[in-house]
Design a protein around this motif. Sequence first.
Motif, PDB file in Angstrom:
ATOM      1  N   MET A   8      16.476   4.232  13.501  1.00 48.13           N
ATOM      2  CA  MET A   8      15.989   4.319  12.797  1.00 48.13           C
ATOM      3  C   MET A   8      15.579   4.530  11.200  1.00 48.13           C
ATOM      4  SD  MET A   8      12.314   2.359  13.106  1.00 48.13           S
ATOM      5  CE  MET A   8      11.211   2.052  11.234  1.00 48.13           C
ATOM      6  N   ILE A   9      15.548   4.534  10.145  1.00 47.75           N
ATOM      7  CA  ILE A   9      15.262   4.970   8.462  1.00 47.75           C
ATOM      8  C   ILE A   9      13.866   4.824   8.228  1.00 47.75           C
ATOM      9  CG2 ILE A   9      16.331   6.430   6.454  1.00 47.75           C
ATOM     10  CD1 ILE A   9      19.567   5.468   7.772  1.00 47.75           C
ATOM     11  N   GLU A  10      13.399   5.486   8.112  1.00 41.83           N
ATOM     12  CA  GLU A  10      11.869   5.299   7.552  1.00 41.83           C
ATOM     13  C   GLU A  10      11.675   6.080   5.745  1.00 41.83           C
ATOM     14  OE1 GLU A  10       8.588   5.369   9.928  1.00 41.83           O
ATOM     15  OE2 GLU A  10      10.431   6.543  11.799  1.00 41.83           O
ATOM     16  N   ILE A  11      12.199   5.336   5.014  1.00 42.76           N
ATOM     17  CA  ILE A  11      11.950   6.087   3.503  1.00 42.76           C
ATOM     18  C   ILE A  11      10.131   5.770   3.203  1.00 42.76           C
ATOM     19  CG2 ILE A  11      12.559   6.342   1.632  1.00 42.76           C
ATOM     20  CD1 ILE A  11      15.493   6.443   3.207  1.00 42.76           C
ATOM     21  N   LYS A  12       9.229   7.162   3.010  1.00 41.29           N
ATOM     22  CA  LYS A  12       8.062   7.041   2.689  1.00 41.29           C
ATOM     23  C   LYS A  12       7.697   7.305   1.515  1.00 41.29           C
ATOM     24  CE  LYS A  12       7.069   7.107   7.870  1.00 41.29           C
ATOM     25  NZ  LYS A  12       4.964   7.548   9.212  1.00 41.29           N
TER      26      LYS A  12
ATOM     27  N   VAL B  46       9.274   4.999  -3.661  1.00 42.18           N
ATOM     28  CA  VAL B  46      10.152   4.635  -2.773  1.00 42.18           C
ATOM     29  C   VAL B  46       9.577   4.630  -1.469  1.00 42.18           C
ATOM     30  CG1 VAL B  46      12.171   3.821  -2.772  1.00 42.18           C
ATOM     31  CG2 VAL B  46      12.142   4.164  -4.828  1.00 42.18           C
ATOM     32  N   SER B  47       9.544   3.859  -0.717  1.00 40.42           N
ATOM     33  CA  SER B  47       9.358   3.204   0.956  1.00 40.42           C
ATOM     34  C   SER B  47       9.873   1.922   1.261  1.00 40.42           C
ATOM     35  CB  SER B  47       8.191   2.635   1.308  1.00 40.42           C
ATOM     36  OG  SER B  47       6.963   3.434   0.484  1.00 40.42           O
ATOM     37  N   PHE B  48      10.444   1.840   2.261  1.00 38.62           N
ATOM     38  CA  PHE B  48      11.617   1.170   2.736  1.00 38.62           C
ATOM     39  C   PHE B  48      11.966   1.453   4.423  1.00 38.62           C
ATOM     40  CE2 PHE B  48      14.883   2.305   0.274  1.00 38.62           C
ATOM     41  CZ  PHE B  48      15.667   2.630   0.992  1.00 38.62           C
ATOM     42  N   ASN B  49      12.128   0.777   5.100  1.00 38.98           N
ATOM     43  CA  ASN B  49      12.947   0.752   6.828  1.00 38.98           C
ATOM     44  C   ASN B  49      13.766   0.146   6.960  1.00 38.98           C
ATOM     45  OD1 ASN B  49      10.373   2.365   7.318  1.00 38.98           O
ATOM     46  ND2 ASN B  49       9.648   0.643   8.450  1.00 38.98           N
ATOM     47  N   VAL B  50      15.278   0.477   7.151  1.00 34.26           N
ATOM     48  CA  VAL B  50      15.682   0.828   8.383  1.00 34.26           C
ATOM     49  C   VAL B  50      16.475   0.080   9.693  1.00 34.26           C
ATOM     50  CG1 VAL B  50      18.758   0.627   7.760  1.00 34.26           C
ATOM     51  CG2 VAL B  50      17.300   1.331   6.177  1.00 34.26           C
TER      52      VAL B  50
ATOM     53  N   ILE C 136      14.151  10.528  10.133  1.00 29.76           N
ATOM     54  CA  ILE C 136      16.274  10.274  10.583  1.00 29.76           C
ATOM     55  C   ILE C 136      15.387   9.579  12.826  1.00 29.76           C
ATOM     56  CG2 ILE C 136      18.621  10.032  11.525  1.00 29.76           C
ATOM     57  CD1 ILE C 136      17.287   8.950   8.404  1.00 29.76           C
ATOM     58  N   ASP C 137      15.549   8.627  13.051  1.00 28.98           N
ATOM     59  CA  ASP C 137      14.623   9.025  14.627  1.00 28.98           C
ATOM     60  C   ASP C 137      13.493   9.060  14.950  1.00 28.98           C
ATOM     61  OD1 ASP C 137      16.812   6.922  15.282  1.00 28.98           O
ATOM     62  OD2 ASP C 137      17.999   8.571  15.937  1.00 28.98           O
ATOM     63  N   GLY C 138      13.076   9.062  13.398  1.00 34.15           N
ATOM     64  CA  GLY C 138      11.609   9.889  13.800  1.00 34.15           C
ATOM     65  C   GLY C 138      11.351  11.556  13.649  1.00 34.15           C
TER      66      GLY C 138
END
Length: 234
Positions: free
Chosen positions: A1-5, A20-24, A60-62
Amino acid sequence: MIEIKNVTKKYGDKLAVDNVSFNVEDGEIFAFIGHNGAGKTTLIKSMVGIHDFDSGDILIDGMSIKDNPVECKKLMAFVPDSPETYEHMRAIDYINFICDMYDIDTETRERNIKKYSKLFDMEDKLTDTIESYSHGMKQKIVLISALCHNPRILIMDEPFVGLDPKAVFDIKEVLNEMIKEKKIVFYSTHILDVAEKLCSKVAIIKNGKLVKSGDMKKIKGDKSLEKVFMELEK
């Protein structure tokens, strides 16, 4: 998982990426779209650890790309919008150099080099120096190098530029294979009809700000992605 925070990146007084924030999620092909200068490449280079950013975090993966750059990069492959290689090298030497960095064993690299060089019609050209290649051939070598170490996350910036129609078809097949294996594909593109057909999720950035993000079908509704994008650009 990618987390943009809440990622923010400035160049002097200019906000290139603005909070910018979103998750993949795993198993997604995620499209990242926007006009030239919208902040796409800046955010992508922050995701892969090329650029630092001013605030927020990218996981990236936490794991934070800031705190654990090497561990994060081991999971990823990056294909830039312009193929950047050591052009004096033979292609096969460059691919092996990339495999060495990822500590790929001989059996795996030989199998993957054979698989992807055949797929992209480059088998008989690997002993040539990269500087002798066309733009499209250089792009194929970058793709082969990226795929040969079996990345869990593939991040691409305009990956189809310079590729012939067969190569575009072949890379789309590779991406679909990766998704079946629950890997992640994240890419920016200006080819919106391809993104619409290929991707399950999309994020649209404008002047550094995220204006839309989510499920492709919900974002576009009964319109085309191109129509939605053009309306947001007004």
